[in-house]
Design a protein around this motif. Structure first.
Motif, short mmCIF file in Angstrom:
data_model
loop_
_atom_site.label_atom_id
_atom_site.label_comp_id
_atom_site.label_asym_id
_atom_site.label_seq_id
_atom_site.Cartn_x
_atom_site.Cartn_y
_atom_site.Cartn_z
N ALA A 73 5.68 -5.31 -11.95
CA ALA A 73 4.74 -5.00 -13.05
C ALA A 73 5.27 -4.76 -14.39
N ARG A 74 4.88 -5.28 -15.40
CA ARG A 74 5.06 -4.88 -16.76
C ARG A 74 4.18 -4.24 -17.82
N GLU A 75 3.07 -4.58 -17.37
CA GLU A 75 1.95 -4.16 -17.92
C GLU A 75 0.62 -3.42 -17.09
N THR A 76 0.00 -2.56 -17.98
CA THR A 76 -1.23 -2.33 -17.18
C THR A 76 -2.39 -2.41 -18.18
N VAL A 77 -3.78 -2.35 -17.74
CA VAL A 77 -4.77 -2.53 -18.62
C VAL A 77 -5.75 -1.28 -18.40
N GLY A 136 6.31 0.02 -16.63
CA GLY A 136 7.00 -1.33 -17.19
C GLY A 136 8.58 -0.77 -17.29
N VAL A 137 8.93 0.37 -17.12
CA VAL A 137 10.48 0.77 -17.32
C VAL A 137 10.96 1.26 -15.88
N ILE A 138 10.33 1.40 -14.77
CA ILE A 138 10.91 1.68 -13.58
C ILE A 138 11.34 0.76 -12.75
N GLY A 139 12.46 0.78 -12.37
CA GLY A 139 13.18 -0.55 -11.49
C GLY A 139 13.78 -0.03 -10.30
N ASP A 140 13.24 1.10 -9.66
CA ASP A 140 14.15 1.57 -8.25
C ASP A 140 13.20 2.24 -7.68
N LEU A 141 13.64 2.74 -6.24
CA LEU A 141 12.88 3.46 -5.43
C LEU A 141 13.94 4.78 -4.75
N PRO A 142 14.20 5.53 -5.67
CA PRO A 142 14.83 6.54 -4.92
C PRO A 142 14.08 7.61 -4.09
N SER A 143 14.71 8.30 -3.57
CA SER A 143 14.07 9.29 -2.72
C SER A 143 13.49 10.40 -3.58
N CYS A 144 12.47 11.28 -3.31
CA CYS A 144 12.18 12.17 -4.35
C CYS A 144 13.19 13.20 -4.58
N HIS A 178 -10.37 3.50 -17.02
CA HIS A 178 -9.49 3.48 -15.72
C HIS A 178 -8.11 2.62 -15.98
N ARG A 179 -6.93 3.10 -16.10
CA ARG A 179 -5.57 2.43 -16.32
C ARG A 179 -5.11 2.02 -14.98
N VAL A 180 -5.10 0.85 -14.81
CA VAL A 180 -4.59 0.01 -13.43
C VAL A 180 -3.71 -1.17 -13.86
N LEU A 181 -2.94 -1.48 -12.86
CA LEU A 181 -2.14 -2.50 -13.29
C LEU A 181 -3.00 -3.83 -13.21
N ARG A 182 -2.61 -4.79 -14.17
CA ARG A 182 -3.26 -5.95 -14.50
C ARG A 182 -3.14 -7.03 -13.26
N ALA A 233 -3.64 -5.53 -1.99
CA ALA A 233 -3.75 -5.49 -3.23
C ALA A 233 -4.74 -6.62 -3.69
N ASP A 234 -5.09 -7.72 -2.95
CA ASP A 234 -5.81 -8.75 -3.40
C ASP A 234 -7.36 -8.30 -3.14
N LEU A 235 -7.71 -7.07 -2.66
CA LEU A 235 -8.81 -6.47 -2.62
C LEU A 235 -9.20 -5.07 -3.25
N GLY A 236 -8.06 -4.74 -3.85
CA GLY A 236 -8.20 -3.31 -4.44
C GLY A 236 -7.62 -3.19 -5.80
N VAL A 237 -7.61 -2.03 -6.35
CA VAL A 237 -7.07 -1.82 -7.56
C VAL A 237 -5.86 -0.81 -7.43
N MET A 238 -5.04 -0.92 -8.36
CA MET A 238 -3.76 0.00 -8.14
C MET A 238 -3.65 0.70 -9.60
N ALA A 239 -4.13 2.03 -9.50
CA ALA A 239 -3.74 3.06 -10.59
C ALA A 239 -2.42 3.00 -11.17
N SER A 240 -2.09 3.21 -12.25
CA SER A 240 -0.72 3.02 -12.86
C SER A 240 -0.55 3.34 -14.19
N GLY A 241 0.48 4.27 -14.49
CA GLY A 241 0.60 4.79 -15.75
C GLY A 241 1.55 3.70 -16.52
N GLN A 242 1.44 3.69 -17.96
CA GLN A 242 2.45 2.78 -18.81
C GLN A 242 3.76 2.91 -18.30
N VAL A 243 4.22 3.83 -17.86
CA VAL A 243 5.87 4.08 -17.23
C VAL A 243 5.99 3.04 -16.42
#
Length: 215
Positions: free
Chosen positions: A86-90, A186-194, A100-104, A174-184
């Motif tokens: 994803a690169r944008e939210t709405v 668009g700049v996240i590109g990896d899945l590190p551990s916590c 409510h800010r979610v993925l578009r 995802a086809d039947l629900g919404v995904m809350a997301s911050g504007q960040v």
């Protein structure tokens, strides 16, 4: 006055229920207004943001979208891939009547249609999930209407939120629900551990602090 030990301040950049005021404007006002620890949220994802929050007077940061996108997060992998792509939210009021800010996504676009019927159906699903009776659900709706000054249409729509979030974030639909997301997102590109994420952020913060005297 309510006995809170600390307060989290989320600006409009944050995901989920949100408002129009940016973190950089909201945070310093709250820091000046209270005498308990303030945690900054909305738009934070790295060490530079941590340093900025500390400079504003916060004692730390809270990160929703950034921690969601970690290898430790229980969110389904297919959903994480959608976030990474994803690169944008709405910001929409079509989920439950409030911003409510979610993925578009195509599903979010479809919420523009048949909102009332969808809300009624989700209200019934929420009643089954929560174990509440119809009488208890109506009483809670009345409390929401009085306490938050909502219309009955907004109260009815409020049942959308837990059902639609569960569909995507727990069931992986995802086809039947919404995904809350911050504007960040668009700049996240990896899945590190916590652990890796926290160590990275602290190292970035130390580097940012070390550069300040030179400037």
């Amino acid at each position: 006055g309510w006995g809170a030990d600390a307060v989290i301040v989320q600006g409009g950049e944050g995901g989920g229920h949100t408002g129009p005021l940016a973190t950089t404007l909201l945070l310093p006002q709250v820091v000046d207004a209270v005498d308990i620890p303030v945690i900054a949220a909305g738009g934070f994802f790295d060490g530079r943001g941590l340093v900025a929050a500390l400079a504003y007077g916060a004692c730390g940061i809270a990160m929703g979208t950034r921690f969601l996108l970690t290898s430790d997060s229980p969110v389904p992998d297919d959903v994480k891939k959608l976030y990474l792509a994803a690169r944008e939210t709405v910001v929409t009021t079509k989920v439950d009547g409030v911003p409510h800010r979610v993925l578009r996504t195509p599903f979010v676009a479809s919420l523009e249609r048949s909102r009332l019927l969808r809300a009624v159906a989700n209200g019934a699903r929420f009643r089954r999930l929560s174990g509440l009776s119809w009488a208890e659900l109506i009483r809670e709706g009345r409390r929401m209407r009085r306490g938050r000054e909502l219309t009955w249409a907004q109260v009815l729509q409020a049942a959308n939120t837990p059902v639609l979030l569960r569909a995507a974030m727990v069931d992986g639909r995802a086809d039947l629900g919404v995904m809350a997301s911050g504007q960040v997102v668009g700049v996240i590109g990896d899945l590190p551990s916590c652990r890796e994420l926290i160590e990275r952020i602290m190292a970035e913060a130390e580097t940012a602090l070390a550069r300040l005297p030179a400037r």
